[in-house]
Scaffold this motif. Structure first.
Motif, PDB file in Angstrom:
ATOM      1  N   PHE A 182      70.993  49.679 -55.094  1.00 44.48           N
ATOM      2  CA  PHE A 182      71.545  48.325 -55.141  1.00 44.48           C
ATOM      3  C   PHE A 182      71.544  47.707 -53.742  1.00 44.48           C
ATOM      4  O   PHE A 182      71.196  46.538 -53.562  1.00 44.48           O
ATOM      5  CB  PHE A 182      72.966  48.349 -55.718  1.00 44.48           C
ATOM      6  N   SER A 183      71.915  48.490 -52.755  1.00 44.74           N
ATOM      7  CA  SER A 183      71.892  47.996 -51.380  1.00 44.74           C
ATOM      8  C   SER A 183      70.463  47.756 -50.913  1.00 44.74           C
ATOM      9  O   SER A 183      70.180  46.781 -50.211  1.00 44.74           O
ATOM     10  CB  SER A 183      72.590  48.989 -50.448  1.00 44.74           C
ATOM     11  N   ARG A 184      69.560  48.632 -51.307  1.00 41.44           N
ATOM     12  CA  ARG A 184      68.169  48.455 -50.886  1.00 41.44           C
ATOM     13  C   ARG A 184      67.558  47.193 -51.500  1.00 41.44           C
ATOM     14  O   ARG A 184      66.747  46.521 -50.872  1.00 41.44           O
ATOM     15  CB  ARG A 184      67.345  49.703 -51.238  1.00 41.44           C
ATOM     16  N   LEU A 185      67.948  46.863 -52.714  1.00 46.29           N
ATOM     17  CA  LEU A 185      67.496  45.606 -53.319  1.00 46.29           C
ATOM     18  C   LEU A 185      68.091  44.414 -52.577  1.00 46.29           C
ATOM     19  O   LEU A 185      67.407  43.407 -52.337  1.00 46.29           O
ATOM     20  CB  LEU A 185      67.903  45.563 -54.794  1.00 46.29           C
ATOM     21  N   ASP A 186      69.351  44.532 -52.175  1.00 40.46           N
ATOM     22  CA  ASP A 186      69.991  43.467 -51.402  1.00 40.46           C
ATOM     23  C   ASP A 186      69.251  43.252 -50.086  1.00 40.46           C
ATOM     24  O   ASP A 186      69.078  42.111 -49.634  1.00 40.46           O
ATOM     25  CB  ASP A 186      71.460  43.834 -51.140  1.00 40.46           C
ATOM     26  N   VAL A 187      68.790  44.338 -49.462  1.00 40.72           N
ATOM     27  CA  VAL A 187      68.033  44.232 -48.210  1.00 40.72           C
ATOM     28  C   VAL A 187      66.724  43.489 -48.435  1.00 40.72           C
ATOM     29  O   VAL A 187      66.279  42.733 -47.560  1.00 40.72           O
ATOM     30  CB  VAL A 187      67.784  45.633 -47.616  1.00 40.72           C
ATOM     31  N   GLN A 188      66.112  43.649 -49.593  1.00 39.01           N
ATOM     32  CA  GLN A 188      64.876  42.919 -49.872  1.00 39.01           C
ATOM     33  C   GLN A 188      65.115  41.406 -49.865  1.00 39.01           C
ATOM     34  O   GLN A 188      64.308  40.632 -49.330  1.00 39.01           O
ATOM     35  CB  GLN A 188      64.291  43.352 -51.213  1.00 39.01           C
ATOM     36  N   HIS A 189      66.208  40.965 -50.435  1.00 43.49           N
ATOM     37  CA  HIS A 189      66.560  39.540 -50.384  1.00 43.49           C
ATOM     38  C   HIS A 189      66.852  39.122 -48.941  1.00 43.49           C
ATOM     39  O   HIS A 189      66.507  38.010 -48.528  1.00 43.49           O
ATOM     40  CB  HIS A 189      67.767  39.254 -51.270  1.00 43.49           C
ATOM     41  N   LEU A 190      67.480  40.004 -48.193  1.00 40.35           N
ATOM     42  CA  LEU A 190      67.768  39.718 -46.789  1.00 40.35           C
ATOM     43  C   LEU A 190      66.477  39.552 -45.999  1.00 40.35           C
ATOM     44  O   LEU A 190      66.314  38.611 -45.210  1.00 40.35           O
ATOM     45  CB  LEU A 190      68.622  40.851 -46.226  1.00 40.35           C
ATOM     46  N   ARG A 191      65.528  40.459 -46.201  1.00 38.60           N
ATOM     47  CA  ARG A 191      64.246  40.347 -45.508  1.00 38.60           C
ATOM     48  C   ARG A 191      63.547  39.028 -45.841  1.00 38.60           C
ATOM     49  O   ARG A 191      62.923  38.408 -44.979  1.00 38.60           O
ATOM     50  CB  ARG A 191      63.336  41.519 -45.903  1.00 38.60           C
ATOM     51  N   ALA A 192      63.628  38.619 -47.087  1.00 32.64           N
ATOM     52  CA  ALA A 192      62.872  37.449 -47.537  1.00 32.64           C
ATOM     53  C   ALA A 192      63.287  36.163 -46.839  1.00 32.64           C
ATOM     54  O   ALA A 192      62.490  35.227 -46.726  1.00 32.64           O
ATOM     55  CB  ALA A 192      63.017  37.285 -49.050  1.00 32.64           C
ATOM     56  N   ARG A 193      64.512  36.078 -46.342  1.00 34.53           N
ATOM     57  CA  ARG A 193      64.949  34.857 -45.670  1.00 34.53           C
ATOM     58  C   ARG A 193      64.656  34.868 -44.176  1.00 34.53           C
ATOM     59  O   ARG A 193      64.829  33.857 -43.499  1.00 34.53           O
ATOM     60  CB  ARG A 193      66.444  34.622 -45.888  1.00 34.53           C
ATOM     61  N   HIS A 194      64.229  36.004 -43.637  1.00 39.85           N
ATOM     62  CA  HIS A 194      64.030  36.117 -42.194  1.00 39.85           C
ATOM     63  C   HIS A 194      62.600  35.790 -41.783  1.00 39.85           C
ATOM     64  O   HIS A 194      61.649  35.986 -42.545  1.00 39.85           O
ATOM     65  CB  HIS A 194      64.430  37.515 -41.703  1.00 39.85           C
ATOM     66  N   SER A 195      62.470  35.319 -40.554  1.00 38.46           N
ATOM     67  CA  SER A 195      61.161  34.974 -40.003  1.00 38.46           C
ATOM     68  C   SER A 195      60.452  36.204 -39.461  1.00 38.46           C
ATOM     69  O   SER A 195      59.220  36.247 -39.418  1.00 38.46           O
ATOM     70  CB  SER A 195      61.327  33.963 -38.864  1.00 38.46           C
ATOM     71  N   ALA A 196      61.210  37.193 -38.997  1.00 35.21           N
ATOM     72  CA  ALA A 196      60.618  38.397 -38.404  1.00 35.21           C
ATOM     73  C   ALA A 196      61.558  39.578 -38.601  1.00 35.21           C
ATOM     74  O   ALA A 196      62.785  39.406 -38.633  1.00 35.21           O
ATOM     75  CB  ALA A 196      60.336  38.196 -36.915  1.00 35.21           C
ATOM     76  N   ILE A 197      60.970  40.760 -38.735  1.00 35.32           N
ATOM     77  CA  ILE A 197      61.725  42.006 -38.771  1.00 35.32           C
ATOM     78  C   ILE A 197      61.315  42.812 -37.547  1.00 35.32           C
ATOM     79  O   ILE A 197      60.118  43.015 -37.304  1.00 35.32           O
ATOM     80  CB  ILE A 197      61.427  42.809 -40.053  1.00 35.32           C
ATOM     81  N   VAL A 198      62.291  43.252 -36.778  1.00 37.77           N
ATOM     82  CA  VAL A 198      62.024  43.995 -35.547  1.00 37.77           C
ATOM     83  C   VAL A 198      62.505  45.426 -35.704  1.00 37.77           C
ATOM     84  O   VAL A 198      63.634  45.664 -36.163  1.00 37.77           O
ATOM     85  CB  VAL A 198      62.723  43.332 -34.335  1.00 37.77           C
ATOM     86  N   THR A 199      61.654  46.362 -35.337  1.00 34.76           N
ATOM     87  CA  THR A 199      62.033  47.768 -35.349  1.00 34.76           C
ATOM     88  C   THR A 199      61.543  48.427 -34.073  1.00 34.76           C
ATOM     89  O   THR A 199      60.812  47.819 -33.282  1.00 34.76           O
ATOM     90  CB  THR A 199      61.456  48.487 -36.593  1.00 34.76           C
ATOM     91  N   GLY A 200      61.937  49.678 -33.869  1.00 36.98           N
ATOM     92  CA  GLY A 200      61.504  50.419 -32.695  1.00 36.98           C
ATOM     93  C   GLY A 200      60.442  51.437 -33.058  1.00 36.98           C
ATOM     94  O   GLY A 200      60.314  51.845 -34.219  1.00 36.98           O
TER      95      GLY A 200
END
Length: 382
Positions: A182-200
């Motif tokens: 459920f949280s991982r699905l919520d993260v997908q919606h979160l990603r969809a609104r962002h312009s960029a995802i930054v990781t290391g």
């Protein structure tokens, strides 16, 4: 006249404009999300929202729907109408030519090309202008656009998943899965609104993540079922270019940037570029990529909202560097023990007075997990 004067009907109509604007949450980037409602004698005669950059703005869509009924109407718009020629003509001129009598504007546009000039143009044409109605709600639609225009930096959220004892991975690095589906699905919606995802690069080497949006348009409110889903930029902070050319995210649609700071090995650069990456060198800051320089460059590239999905080293550097505006923490109901890895690497916190205060804005249940929305606070904050 200001927001101290609105009626209940004014509040309701601006709230309608805010809801319309929110329908562009996943599509308008890099433009702001804007909604507009036109009212004539108490009846809504036209409404619209900005769908995507290069297409008609909310005001022009509402005016087209209203036609001749726009003359003498009242407009409720969530952001100051533009007054300059960009990809589309200025909305102020359209409102003036349509004969709109009054404009309720929730907030001034922070874009230096506008910033009060649109309102001034409306007033000069004899249109009554009222500002500030539901301003907080309007600002909440566009934190990234506002911050980019006012400070030259994107709005940065840091997403973390942890056990109840604050652990993000076992000592071995194993971390799948801490939070629930459920949280991982919520993260997908979160990603969809962002312009960029930054990781290391550490997260990349350990997990080989995709960092993409795996939802269909039908899963995202405001989108048509057959619309393509915009993929945010994927940015890997990789000081010494350790990203393998076979990394999963390099073969996915969209833009992948490798941010390095060590003198670039041209052979490695060529390998990564052939694999689909853009390699960009930034200044060195204590042996790591200068994160502020990276964020500044992303803003120059019209990146509004950044989602940081990474391990404790990069997350700690971003937090202590004052670059994180909001923390989104998914807490799973289990314990991982004191040998597991923590949320942030924060050297130098030796006394209680050195604590980093956080302000809790929201707590809610996501399946079996808790989702906390927090902001960095100031010392003594409660």
């Amino acid at each position: 006249m200001t927001a101290a004067d609105p009626t209940a009907a004014d509040q309701e109509l601006m709230a309608r404009a805010v809801r319309l604007a929110a329908r562009g949450l996943f599509t308008t980037d890099p433009n702001p999300r804007v909604g507009c409602v036109l009212v004539q004698a108490g009846d809504v005669v036209g409404e619209g929202w900005h769908r995507r950059a290069g297409e008609a703005h909310a005001e022009r869509i509402a005016l087209a729907a209203a036609g001749p009924r726009a003359r003498g109407s009242t407009a409720y718009v969530t952001l100051e109408p533009c007054c300059h020629q960009g990809r589309t003509p200025p909305c102020t001129q359209a409102l003036i030519e349509a004969g709109v009598a009054t404009v309720h504007c929730a907030m001034v546009d922070p874009n230096p090309l506008v910033f009060g000039q649109g309102l001034a143009a409306l007033r000069a044409a004899g249109i009554q202008v009222r500002t500030g109605l539901l301003e907080a709600e309007a600002r909440g639609l566009n934190p990234g656009f506002i911050k980019r225009m006012s400070s030259g930096l994107p709005y940065c959220r840091c997403k973390l998943a942890a056990s109840l004892d604050g652990r993000t991975a076992m000592a071995s690095g194993e971390s799948r899965w801490i939070s629930s589906e459920f949280s991982r699905l919520d993260v997908q919606h979160l990603r969809a609104r962002h312009s960029a995802i930054v990781t290391g690069v550490g997260t990349l080497l350990g997990d080989n993540p995709s960092l993409n949006v795996r939802l269909a348009a039908a899963d995202l409110p405001g989108m048509e079922p057959d619309e393509p889903v915009r993929q945010p930029w994927r940015v890997v902070v990789d000081t010494r270019l350790r990203t393998p050319a076979g990394a999963r995210l390099l073969g996915l649609p969209g833009i992948t940037v490798i941010a390095c700071s060590a003198p670039a090995d041209q052979r490695r650069v060529s390998q990564l570029e052939l694999a689909g990456a853009r390699v960009k060198q930034f200044p060195d800051h204590h042996g790591l990529v200068d994160l502020r320089a990276l964020m500044s460059w992303l803003a120059e590239e019209e990146i509004n909202e950044v989602l940081l999905e990474t391990g404790p080293i990069l997350a700690g550097a971003a937090l202590t560097g004052g670059l994180i505006d909001e923390l989104i923490l998914y807490l799973a109901p289990h314990l991982m023990g004191d040998g597991a890895r923590g949320l942030f690497q924060l050297p130098g916190l030796e006394h209680m007075e050195h604590r980093i205060p956080l302000i809790i804005d929201d707590v809610r249940r996501i399946g079996p997990d808790l989702r906390l929305l927090l902001r960095p606070g100031t010392a003594g904050a409660r």
